[in-house]
Scaffold this motif. Structure first.
Motif, short mmCIF file in Angstrom:
data_model
loop_
_atom_site.label_atom_id
_atom_site.label_comp_id
_atom_site.label_asym_id
_atom_site.label_seq_id
_atom_site.Cartn_x
_atom_site.Cartn_y
_atom_site.Cartn_z
N ALA A 118 45.11 -85.92 78.44
CA ALA A 118 45.62 -85.68 77.08
C ALA A 118 46.58 -86.79 76.63
CB ALA A 118 46.33 -84.33 77.02
N GLY A 119 47.09 -87.58 77.59
CA GLY A 119 47.96 -88.70 77.23
C GLY A 119 49.31 -88.74 77.90
N ALA A 120 49.62 -87.77 78.75
CA ALA A 120 50.89 -87.83 79.49
C ALA A 120 50.87 -89.07 80.38
CB ALA A 120 51.09 -86.57 80.33
N VAL A 121 51.99 -89.78 80.43
CA VAL A 121 52.04 -91.03 81.19
C VAL A 121 52.53 -90.85 82.62
CG1 VAL A 121 52.27 -92.48 79.15
CG2 VAL A 121 54.33 -91.62 80.27
N GLU A 122 53.15 -89.69 82.89
CA GLU A 122 53.70 -89.43 84.22
C GLU A 122 53.92 -87.93 84.34
OE1 GLU A 122 54.17 -89.92 87.58
OE2 GLU A 122 54.68 -91.98 86.95
N HIS A 123 54.21 -87.49 85.56
CA HIS A 123 54.55 -86.07 85.72
C HIS A 123 55.64 -85.91 86.78
CE1 HIS A 123 51.82 -86.33 89.18
NE2 HIS A 123 52.42 -85.24 89.63
N VAL A 124 56.38 -84.82 86.64
CA VAL A 124 57.43 -84.45 87.58
C VAL A 124 57.12 -83.04 88.02
CG1 VAL A 124 59.91 -83.98 87.84
CG2 VAL A 124 59.14 -85.93 86.45
N THR A 125 57.19 -82.79 89.33
CA THR A 125 56.88 -81.48 89.88
C THR A 125 58.16 -80.67 90.08
OG1 THR A 125 54.99 -82.47 91.02
CG2 THR A 125 55.68 -80.30 91.75
N LYS A 126 58.09 -79.41 89.66
CA LYS A 126 59.21 -78.48 89.89
C LYS A 126 59.03 -77.86 91.27
CE LYS A 126 58.62 -76.45 85.50
NZ LYS A 126 58.75 -75.29 84.64
N PRO A 127 60.08 -77.60 91.97
CA PRO A 127 61.47 -77.95 91.65
C PRO A 127 61.67 -79.46 91.80
CG PRO A 127 61.37 -76.96 93.83
CD PRO A 127 59.98 -76.90 93.25
N PHE A 128 62.57 -80.01 91.02
CA PHE A 128 62.81 -81.44 91.01
C PHE A 128 64.28 -81.70 91.29
CE2 PHE A 128 63.07 -79.68 86.76
CZ PHE A 128 64.34 -80.05 86.38
N SER A 129 64.55 -82.90 91.78
CA SER A 129 65.95 -83.30 91.94
C SER A 129 66.34 -84.06 90.67
CB SER A 129 66.13 -84.19 93.17
OG SER A 129 65.57 -85.47 92.93
N ALA A 130 67.61 -83.99 90.35
CA ALA A 130 68.11 -84.70 89.17
C ALA A 130 67.83 -86.20 89.30
CB ALA A 130 69.60 -84.44 88.98
N ALA A 131 68.05 -86.74 90.50
CA ALA A 131 67.85 -88.18 90.71
C ALA A 131 66.40 -88.58 90.49
CB ALA A 131 68.30 -88.57 92.11
N ALA A 132 65.47 -87.79 91.02
CA ALA A 132 64.04 -88.12 90.86
C ALA A 132 63.61 -88.01 89.40
CB ALA A 132 63.19 -87.21 91.74
N LEU A 133 64.09 -86.98 88.72
CA LEU A 133 63.76 -86.79 87.31
C LEU A 133 64.27 -87.98 86.49
CD1 LEU A 133 62.75 -85.04 84.91
CD2 LEU A 133 65.06 -84.06 84.85
N VAL A 134 65.52 -88.32 86.66
CA VAL A 134 66.13 -89.41 85.89
C VAL A 134 65.45 -90.73 86.20
CG1 VAL A 134 68.26 -90.75 85.61
CG2 VAL A 134 68.34 -88.24 85.58
N GLU A 135 65.16 -90.98 87.46
CA GLU A 135 64.47 -92.22 87.83
C GLU A 135 63.10 -92.30 87.17
OE1 GLU A 135 62.93 -94.75 91.72
OE2 GLU A 135 63.82 -92.79 92.01
N THR A 136 62.36 -91.21 87.18
CA THR A 136 61.04 -91.18 86.56
C THR A 136 61.15 -91.48 85.06
OG1 THR A 136 60.17 -89.62 88.17
CG2 THR A 136 59.02 -89.74 86.06
N LEU A 137 62.07 -90.83 84.39
CA LEU A 137 62.21 -91.04 82.95
C LEU A 137 62.63 -92.47 82.62
CD1 LEU A 137 63.86 -87.69 81.76
CD2 LEU A 137 61.44 -88.27 82.00
N ARG A 138 63.56 -93.01 83.40
CA ARG A 138 63.98 -94.40 83.16
C ARG A 138 62.82 -95.37 83.39
NH1 ARG A 138 69.97 -93.86 85.76
NH2 ARG A 138 70.97 -93.13 83.85
N ASN A 139 62.04 -95.16 84.45
CA ASN A 139 60.89 -96.03 84.72
C ASN A 139 59.86 -95.95 83.61
OD1 ASN A 139 62.01 -96.90 87.13
ND2 ASN A 139 60.86 -95.45 88.39
#
Length: 190
Positions: A99-120
């Motif tokens: 559908a066009g999502a460029v990345e995904h984050v799996t729950k439960p997530f760590s704040a560090a992993a989430l932030v790193e993914t979004l910044r990348n």
């Protein structure tokens, strides 16, 4: 948007606790959360209203799921969308990417992993955006040079097609014809 500008994010999550956690995590890491949507319908509306730099969207939403909301949002404008899901396996993430999502984050997530993914994702998106802008500028320069050389509209359209690899959409062709007529003083060949 410059690298020092705060990224504006729309979060989409039906669980109010997770939604609040996302806001706190993102704001603590320097992001601006422009809005929080509770379902896919609200996500589409808020994306239209706020025009965020990035959308973080849960895939399992009421009303309209995250996959369909992603499709609808991307039909209106280009924006990086990161899927948020509790599913590790299955086709939901695959459907989100289609559908066009460029990345995904799996729950439960760590704040560090989430932030790193979004910044990348934001860095990659900005680089791609700069490349797209440079490509469009190159096409514009080519068109202007061809007009100065008194090339025909058909030749210009053929070159634009060869540079983009795609047929010229009707709207762009209409704009190209108006520009051609204005620059050359010749009527466009409809």
């Amino acid at each position: 948007m410059s690298p020092t500008t705060t990224a504006r994010i729309l979060t989409v999550e039906d669980d109010p606790i997770v939604r609040a956690d996302l806001r706190v995590i993102l704001e603590d890491h320097g992001f601006e959360v422009v809005a929080d949507a509770r379902d896919g319908v609200e996500a589409v509306e808020l994306a239209r209203e706020h025009r965020p730099d990035l959308i973080l969207i849960d895939l399992n939403l009421p009303e309209l799921d995250g996959v369909e909301a992603t499709r609808l949002i991307l039909d209106e404008r280009e924006v990086p969308i990161v899927a948020l899901t509790g599913y590790v396996a299955g086709d939901l993430v695959e459907r989100a990417v289609e559908a066009g999502a460029v990345e995904h984050v799996t729950k439960p997530f760590s704040a560090a992993a989430l932030v790193e993914t979004l910044r990348n994702v934001l860095v990659a998106w900005r680089l791609d955006e700069a490349k797209r802008d440079a490509h469009r500028d190159g096409i514009r320069v080519t068109i202007e040079a061809m007009v100065r050389e008194n090339r025909s509209e058909a030749e210009i359209v053929a070159v634009v097609h060869s540079l983009t690899g795609e047929p010229t959409p009707a709207r762009e062709l209409s704009n190209l014809r108006r520009i051609f007529a204005r620059l050359t003083g010749r009527p466009s060949a409809e």
